[in-house]
Design a protein around this motif. Structure first.
Motif, PDB file in Angstrom:
ATOM      1  N   GLY A  13     -18.242   0.272   3.450  1.00  0.00           N
ATOM      2  CA  GLY A  13     -17.425   0.907   4.490  1.00  0.00           C
ATOM      3  C   GLY A  13     -17.505   0.166   5.813  1.00  0.00           C
ATOM      4  O   GLY A  13     -16.491  -0.011   6.504  1.00  0.00           O
ATOM      5  N   ALA A  16      -4.721   2.788   9.774  1.00  0.00           N
ATOM      6  CA  ALA A  16      -5.001   3.636   8.614  1.00  0.00           C
ATOM      7  C   ALA A  16      -6.157   3.079   7.790  1.00  0.00           C
ATOM      8  O   ALA A  16      -7.042   3.824   7.362  1.00  0.00           O
ATOM      9  CB  ALA A  16      -3.751   3.770   7.749  1.00  0.00           C
ATOM     10  N   LEU A  17      -6.173   1.775   7.580  1.00  0.00           N
ATOM     11  CA  LEU A  17      -7.256   1.158   6.826  1.00  0.00           C
ATOM     12  C   LEU A  17      -8.573   1.251   7.601  1.00  0.00           C
ATOM     13  O   LEU A  17      -9.630   1.469   7.017  1.00  0.00           O
ATOM     14  CB  LEU A  17      -6.914  -0.300   6.512  1.00  0.00           C
ATOM     15  CG  LEU A  17      -7.834  -1.024   5.553  1.00  0.00           C
ATOM     16  CD1 LEU A  17      -7.926  -0.288   4.223  1.00  0.00           C
ATOM     17  CD2 LEU A  17      -7.353  -2.445   5.337  1.00  0.00           C
ATOM     18  N   TRP A  76       0.860  -1.167   0.000  1.00  0.00           N
ATOM     19  CA  TRP A  76       0.000   0.000   0.000  1.00  0.00           C
ATOM     20  C   TRP A  76       0.897   1.218   0.000  1.00  0.00           C
ATOM     21  O   TRP A  76       1.970   1.203   0.588  1.00  0.00           O
ATOM     22  CB  TRP A  76      -0.879  -0.060   1.242  1.00  0.00           C
ATOM     23  CG  TRP A  76      -2.083   0.817   1.250  1.00  0.00           C
ATOM     24  CD1 TRP A  76      -2.678   1.424   0.190  1.00  0.00           C
ATOM     25  CD2 TRP A  76      -2.864   1.162   2.391  1.00  0.00           C
ATOM     26  NE1 TRP A  76      -3.771   2.123   0.596  1.00  0.00           N
ATOM     27  CE2 TRP A  76      -3.914   1.985   1.945  1.00  0.00           C
ATOM     28  CE3 TRP A  76      -2.783   0.872   3.740  1.00  0.00           C
ATOM     29  CZ2 TRP A  76      -4.861   2.509   2.795  1.00  0.00           C
ATOM     30  CZ3 TRP A  76      -3.732   1.393   4.581  1.00  0.00           C
ATOM     31  CH2 TRP A  76      -4.767   2.197   4.109  1.00  0.00           C
ATOM     32  N   VAL A 117      -9.901   4.663   7.006  1.00  0.00           N
ATOM     33  CA  VAL A 117     -10.489   4.776   5.662  1.00  0.00           C
ATOM     34  C   VAL A 117     -11.906   4.205   5.683  1.00  0.00           C
ATOM     35  O   VAL A 117     -12.851   4.824   5.180  1.00  0.00           O
ATOM     36  CB  VAL A 117      -9.615   4.055   4.612  1.00  0.00           C
ATOM     37  CG1 VAL A 117     -10.347   3.912   3.285  1.00  0.00           C
ATOM     38  CG2 VAL A 117      -8.308   4.784   4.407  1.00  0.00           C
ATOM     39  N   GLU A 131     -14.253   6.594   7.568  1.00  0.00           N
ATOM     40  CA  GLU A 131     -14.626   7.779   6.794  1.00  0.00           C
ATOM     41  C   GLU A 131     -15.630   7.443   5.697  1.00  0.00           C
ATOM     42  O   GLU A 131     -16.571   8.199   5.455  1.00  0.00           O
ATOM     43  CB  GLU A 131     -13.391   8.456   6.204  1.00  0.00           C
ATOM     44  CG  GLU A 131     -12.563   9.195   7.214  1.00  0.00           C
ATOM     45  CD  GLU A 131     -13.320  10.303   7.920  1.00  0.00           C
ATOM     46  OE1 GLU A 131     -14.105  11.035   7.277  1.00  0.00           O
ATOM     47  OE2 GLU A 131     -13.132  10.438   9.142  1.00  0.00           O
ATOM     48  N   VAL A 132     -15.421   6.318   5.028  1.00  0.00           N
ATOM     49  CA  VAL A 132     -16.374   5.902   3.989  1.00  0.00           C
ATOM     50  C   VAL A 132     -17.743   5.691   4.619  1.00  0.00           C
ATOM     51  O   VAL A 132     -18.770   6.149   4.106  1.00  0.00           O
ATOM     52  CB  VAL A 132     -15.884   4.629   3.260  1.00  0.00           C
ATOM     53  CG1 VAL A 132     -16.971   4.031   2.390  1.00  0.00           C
ATOM     54  CG2 VAL A 132     -14.652   4.937   2.432  1.00  0.00           C
ATOM     55  N   VAL A 153       0.721   3.901   1.624  1.00  0.00           N
ATOM     56  CA  VAL A 153       0.831   4.589   2.911  1.00  0.00           C
ATOM     57  C   VAL A 153       2.138   4.139   3.559  1.00  0.00           C
ATOM     58  O   VAL A 153       2.351   2.947   3.772  1.00  0.00           O
ATOM     59  CB  VAL A 153      -0.367   4.264   3.827  1.00  0.00           C
ATOM     60  CG1 VAL A 153      -0.198   4.915   5.188  1.00  0.00           C
ATOM     61  CG2 VAL A 153      -1.657   4.703   3.172  1.00  0.00           C
TER      62      VAL A 153
END
Length: 186
Positions: free
Chosen positions: A137, A148-149, A80, A152, A155-156, A82
């Motif tokens: 999500g 981090a995932l 990834w 994500v 947020e989704v 990141v």
């Protein structure tokens, strides 16, 4: 004859059937709204096809979650962009405990949404798109194996939920509820 022994790369666990099914279910959910956008809305056919795809996505996801619940967990990692992190997802018995209600209740919501969508008119497209990304999500949240995932996925889920609640933005109480939801999720 000599048997060749396959060496397994321990840094990257193989993708298993349960994880493949769960990820396929989430992908089908996410795509169901896009299919709805591509079809003409007047006939109601778009609503039915999107709901059918969503229910299929839930069936795939439930099948994968049940496999994980009954002792066939799965994990996968990929590079990834990141720094310092990898795209790491896994499905185990605990994940299945959370995935099953997500997929089952979402399937019921998709079927219920057929009638609800006809009352919304053109806004039904927005509902289907954000309902699909909301479910995807939530699935990503459960499967994520690094911070981090997880963020994500969060947020989704949060933005999709905000936009889904805001589908009836012409009503002041709905607008208010959408903003309260967005603030509380952040």
């Amino acid at each position: 004859r000599r048997r060749r022994v396959r060496r397994h790369d321990h840094r990257r666990p193989p993708m298993t059937t349960c994880l493949t099914l769960v990820l396929a279910g989430a992908a089908i959910w996410a795509l169901s709204g896009l299919i709805h956008l591509a079809l003409p809305h007047r006939t109601g056919l778009a609503e039915r096809i999107a709901a059918a795809l969503s229910v299929c996505g839930s069936m795939f996801g439930c099948a994968g979650a049940l496999l994980a619940a009954f002792g066939h967990p799965g994990a996968a990692t990929a590079n990834w962009s990141v720094p310092g992190l990898s795209f790491a997802v896994a499905c185990d018995g605990l994940s299945a405990l959370f995935l099953l209600p997500v997929f089952v209740t979402s399937a019921f919501a998709a079927v219920y949404g057929i009638g609800y969508g006809t009352s919304l008119g053109a806004r039904a497209r927005m509902v289907r798109v954000f309902q699909g990304t909301l479910v995807a999500g939530m699935v990503l949240l459960v499967l994520a194996r690094n911070g981090a995932l997880f963020l994500v996925g969060w947020e989704v889920m949060a933005l999709s939920g905000f936009l889904l609640i805001g589908a009836e933005h012409h009503k002041p109480e709905t607008r208010s509820a959408a903003w309260v939801y967005l603030v509380t999720t952040h």
